[in-house]
Design an enzyme around this catalytic site. Structure first.
Site, PDB file in Angstrom:
ATOM      1  CG  HIS A 138      -2.158  -0.930   1.109  1.00 13.14           C
ATOM      2  ND1 HIS A 138      -3.478  -0.476   1.467  1.00 13.14           N
ATOM      3  CD2 HIS A 138      -2.287  -2.256   0.826  1.00 13.14           C
ATOM      4  CE1 HIS A 138      -4.159  -1.435   1.287  1.00 13.14           C
ATOM      5  NE2 HIS A 138      -3.568  -2.410   0.737  1.00 13.14           N
ATOM      6  CG  ASP A 159      -4.295   2.945   1.747  1.00 15.28           C
ATOM      7  OD1 ASP A 159      -3.202   2.377   1.170  1.00 15.28           O
ATOM      8  OD2 ASP A 159      -5.145   2.306   2.062  1.00 15.28           O
ATOM      9  CB  ALA A 214      13.226 -11.501  -5.394  1.00 13.98           C
ATOM     10  CD  GLN A 267       7.326  -9.733  -7.552  1.00 10.32           C
ATOM     11  OE1 GLN A 267       7.573 -10.315  -6.546  1.00 10.32           O
ATOM     12  NE2 GLN A 267       5.992  -9.180  -7.872  1.00 10.32           N
ATOM     13  CG  HIS A 299       0.460 -13.203  -3.428  1.00 10.47           C
ATOM     14  ND1 HIS A 299       1.224 -12.610  -4.177  1.00 10.47           N
ATOM     15  CD2 HIS A 299      -0.029 -12.093  -2.827  1.00 10.47           C
ATOM     16  CE1 HIS A 299       1.633 -11.319  -3.983  1.00 10.47           C
ATOM     17  NE2 HIS A 299       0.931 -11.089  -3.218  1.00 10.47           N
ATOM     18  CD1 TRP A 314      -3.706  -3.244  -8.182  1.00 10.48           C
ATOM     19  CD2 TRP A 314      -4.439  -4.995  -9.284  1.00 10.48           C
ATOM     20  NE1 TRP A 314      -3.975  -2.950  -9.362  1.00 10.48           N
ATOM     21  CE2 TRP A 314      -4.517  -3.797 -10.168  1.00 10.48           C
ATOM     22  CE3 TRP A 314      -4.731  -6.099 -10.020  1.00 10.48           C
ATOM     23  CZ2 TRP A 314      -5.286  -3.996 -11.430  1.00 10.48           C
ATOM     24  CZ3 TRP A 314      -5.448  -6.296 -11.114  1.00 10.48           C
ATOM     25  CH2 TRP A 314      -5.582  -5.234 -11.714  1.00 10.48           C
ATOM     26  CG  ASN A 315       1.163  -3.447  -5.877  1.00  9.61           C
ATOM     27  OD1 ASN A 315       1.103  -2.233  -6.265  1.00  9.61           O
ATOM     28  ND2 ASN A 315       0.738  -3.313  -4.600  1.00  9.61           N
TER      29      ASN A 315
HETATM   30  C1  U2F Z   1      -1.395  -7.179  -0.323  1.00 12.09           C
HETATM   31  O1  U2F Z   1      -0.521  -7.914  -1.254  1.00 12.09           O
HETATM   32  P1  U2F Z   1       0.923  -8.013  -0.943  1.00 12.09           P
HETATM   33  O2  U2F Z   1       1.785  -7.055  -0.405  1.00 12.09           O
HETATM   34  O3  U2F Z   1       1.087  -9.624  -0.637  1.00 12.09           O
HETATM   35  O4  U2F Z   1       1.247  -8.318  -2.678  1.00 12.09           O
HETATM   36  P2  U2F Z   1       1.467  -7.263  -4.117  1.00 12.09           P
HETATM   37  O5  U2F Z   1       0.270  -6.374  -4.177  1.00 12.09           O
HETATM   38  O6  U2F Z   1       1.683  -8.209  -4.948  1.00 12.09           O
HETATM   39  O7  U2F Z   1       2.534  -6.354  -3.555  1.00 12.09           O
HETATM   40  C2  U2F Z   1       3.875  -6.855  -3.401  1.00 12.09           C
HETATM   41  C3  U2F Z   1       4.840  -5.951  -3.874  1.00 12.09           C
HETATM   42  O8  U2F Z   1       6.254  -6.213  -3.097  1.00 12.09           O
HETATM   43  C4  U2F Z   1       7.089  -6.602  -4.376  1.00 12.09           C
HETATM   44  C5  U2F Z   1       6.543  -6.696  -5.384  1.00 12.09           C
HETATM   45  C6  U2F Z   1       5.163  -6.016  -5.292  1.00 12.09           C
HETATM   46  O9  U2F Z   1       5.490  -4.631  -5.619  1.00 12.09           O
HETATM   47  O10 U2F Z   1       7.341  -6.438  -6.374  1.00 12.09           O
HETATM   48  N1  U2F Z   1       7.975  -7.638  -3.674  1.00 12.09           N
HETATM   49  C7  U2F Z   1       9.320  -7.600  -4.089  1.00 12.09           C
HETATM   50  O11 U2F Z   1       9.883  -6.544  -4.618  1.00 12.09           O
HETATM   51  N2  U2F Z   1      10.182  -8.707  -3.675  1.00 12.09           N
HETATM   52  C8  U2F Z   1       9.679  -9.746  -3.119  1.00 12.09           C
HETATM   53  O12 U2F Z   1      10.523 -10.665  -2.754  1.00 12.09           O
HETATM   54  C9  U2F Z   1       8.360  -9.952  -2.777  1.00 12.09           C
HETATM   55  C10 U2F Z   1       7.697  -8.744  -3.281  1.00 12.09           C
HETATM   56  C11 U2F Z   1      -2.801  -7.935  -0.300  1.00 12.09           C
HETATM   57  F1  U2F Z   1      -2.224  -9.109   0.263  1.00 12.09           F
HETATM   58  C12 U2F Z   1      -3.422  -8.133  -1.773  1.00 12.09           C
HETATM   59  O13 U2F Z   1      -4.222  -9.125  -1.943  1.00 12.09           O
HETATM   60  C13 U2F Z   1      -3.475  -6.751  -2.612  1.00 12.09           C
HETATM   61  O14 U2F Z   1      -3.827  -6.757  -3.720  1.00 12.09           O
HETATM   62  C14 U2F Z   1      -2.069  -5.851  -2.181  1.00 12.09           C
HETATM   63  C15 U2F Z   1      -2.425  -4.548  -2.686  1.00 12.09           C
HETATM   64  O15 U2F Z   1      -3.572  -3.874  -1.923  1.00 12.09           O
HETATM   65  O16 U2F Z   1      -1.809  -5.993  -0.991  1.00 12.09           O
END
Ligand code: U2F
Length: 453
Positions: A17, A114, A330, A332, A347, A350-351
């Site tokens: 976020h 947010d 990583a 990513q 998983h 969204w990002n």
């Molecule tokens: C919550 O999601 P997450 O934080 O679990 O997952 P993402 O939206 O995919 O964001 C993860 C970010 O962390 C980065 C990756 C993403 O930008 O590139 N990253 C990284 O750089 N290196 C790593 O080893 C692991 C991740 C929630 F659980 C979701 O359901 C929502 O969609 C999301 C957005 O609100 O937030």
């Protein structure tokens, strides 16, 4: 140049976020030629993670209290941390906002927050300033949340058993989505959870916001976008994944090591695995995945939190060290950009979905929570840019099947073509006359026109 506006940015302190919100703010600050200052309010831990010691012109980070009682060291889960933080709001933000106003000599002229921080609506009303809400998750999940009441009333008319397969065809653009794909926070049985309460309050407040900003591009979801546009005063898609050129992305030796390792792998051969920042796979799922990688000798790069490593089969790291690598974090975007990566096991956060699209990497989705099941459905059935692991659970057979599906010439080719088309749309959106660029300019004008006192 005289400063016209002081934007108070209120972040929700989880990586996925706060990081895109900072990306947005950095883009705005860079485009605003010094007539706007941004005060970025976030917890110390989250600020450290996303700023990584860097400073940006016209953006000042302020730490707000994370809710941990003084003198206590926090050792709980993500969800406990979130709850402590939520309990500390809005007082923690108010305190830091006063400090920023007194330091700058400028009253906050607009709140950019947010969307989860629903109380910003009241803060903005009291201060008589605009409220711009940033929704960090997917558009389809926002659309579903905005229809919570309608979904509940539909759910009352169908039996629990029907939920598994029945689709949300009564919602625009959601005809492929099933009730069972909805975020848990929407379901009536979870309505008392703190996150569900927070989101439901947000649903009531968002229509009052001056604008809702979302990290996406309009061309990816026309029907849902039109519906969302009709619900808010302004609804602005801004494509951040492509806009962001984050210098912190390769931030250390371990990042460099994993990129160098990727360089040595064959084109499109590597399975990149990451389940994001919150989700945790079950031990038996990790074991099944590890077994598939090991027996198939699939080259893999696995981003796995340190505490999960102990759940891997004994000796796995040694036995797979010739073709696999495990890291606790990583870079990513850089990883996905590398041509050796052939599939992204994700998983469905969204990002991550947006990043996979912008790097044209097919996905195998293993959703856990929040909008992840919804996103995985869209990936598989609407955009056809990946598959959802069978039954939503990682098993040996399901994983092998999904890997073969993506790696096979015929099905893999169709997925890659669909990805390429979507990526083109995403790129067009950030061209000079693209939808995302126009929305970005509109947001900048909105912020500029707010006046400090
Ligand atoms: C919550 O999601 P997450 O934080 O679990 O997952 P993402 O939206 O995919 O964001 C993860 C970010 O962390 C980065 C990756 C993403 O930008 O590139 N990253 C990284 O750089 N290196 C790593 O080893 C692991 C991740 C929630 F659980 C979701 O359901 C929502 O969609 C999301 C957005 O609100 O937030």
């Amino acid at each position: 140049m005289a400063i016209h506006a002081h934007i108070g940015v209120l972040a929700f302190p989880v990586v996925s976020h706060a990081a895109p919100l900072l990306t947005l703010v950095r883009q705005l600050a860079a485009a605003s030629s010094s007539d706007i200052i941004f005060s970025f309010f976030n917890t110390e831990k989250s600020n450290c993670a996303i700023f990584s010691g860097q400073e940006f012109d016209n953006i000042k980070a302020y730490d707000v209290w994370d809710g941990t009682p003084e003198g206590e060291a926090f050792s709980g889960s993500h969800f406990e941390a979130m709850q402590l933080f939520v309990d500390a709001t809005p007082g923690n933000f108010e305190k830091a906002m006063k400090e920023a106003e007194s330091e700058s000599g400028l009253k906050i002229s607009c709140l950019l927050t947010d969307a989860f921080l629903w109380f910003a609506c009241d803060m903005a009303e009291e201060r008589r300033v605009p409220w711009v809400a940033f929704w960090a998750a997917s558009p389809s999940s926002l659309s579903a949340h905005m229809c919570t009441d309608q979904i509940w009333s539909m759910m009352r008319s169908i039996g629990a058993a029907e939920r598994e397969e029945k689709t949300l065809s009564f919602l625009p653009g959601m005809s492929s989505v099933r009730f069972s794909d909805l975020p848990g926070e929407i379901l009536p049985e979870n309505s008392e959870s703190p996150l569900a309460i927070m989101i439901y309050k947000m649903v009531q407040k968002l229509p009052k916001s001056t604008a809702v900003v979302i990290n996406s591009f309009e061309e990816i979801y026309t029907l849902i976008k039109n519906d969302l546009k009709s619900k808010f005063q302004n609804f602005l898609d801004i494509q951040l994944s492509i806009l962001s050129e984050d210098p912190s992305i390769v931030s250390g030796d371990s990042d460099q090591e994993c990129l160098s390792w990727l360089e040595k792998q064959r084109h499109a051969s590597v399975v990149y695995i990451s389940f994001g920042t919150v989700a945790e796979a079950q031990p038996e799922e990790l074991a099944a995945l590890a077994e598939v990688l090991e027996t198939g000798e699939f080259p893999f790069l696995w981003s796995m939190r340190d505490n999960a490593k102990k759940l891997l089969p004994e000796g796995f790291l040694n036995r797979t060290s010739k073709f696999g690598m495990i890291v606790s974090w990583a870079p990513q975007l850089k990883v996905l950009e590398n041509p050796s990566v052939g599939v992204h096991m994700t998983h469905g956060g969204w990002n991550s979905v947006l990043e996979s699209i912008s790097c044209e990497v097919p996905m195998i989705c293993k959703p856990f929570l929040a909008d992840q099941r919804l996103n995985s459905r869209m990936v598989e059935l609407v955009w056809k840019i990946g598959v959802r692991i069978e039954g939503g659970v990682i098993t040996k057979n399901g994983t092998i099947e999904a890997l073969h599906y993506i790696m096979s010439n015929e099905t893999g080719k169709a997925i890659r073509e669909n990805l390429n088309k979507l990526k083109q749309k995403a790129e067009n959106a950030v061209k000079l006359d693209g939808s995302s660029t126009k929305n970005f300019k509109a947001l900048l004008e909105l912020l500029k026109s707010s006046r400090g006192v």
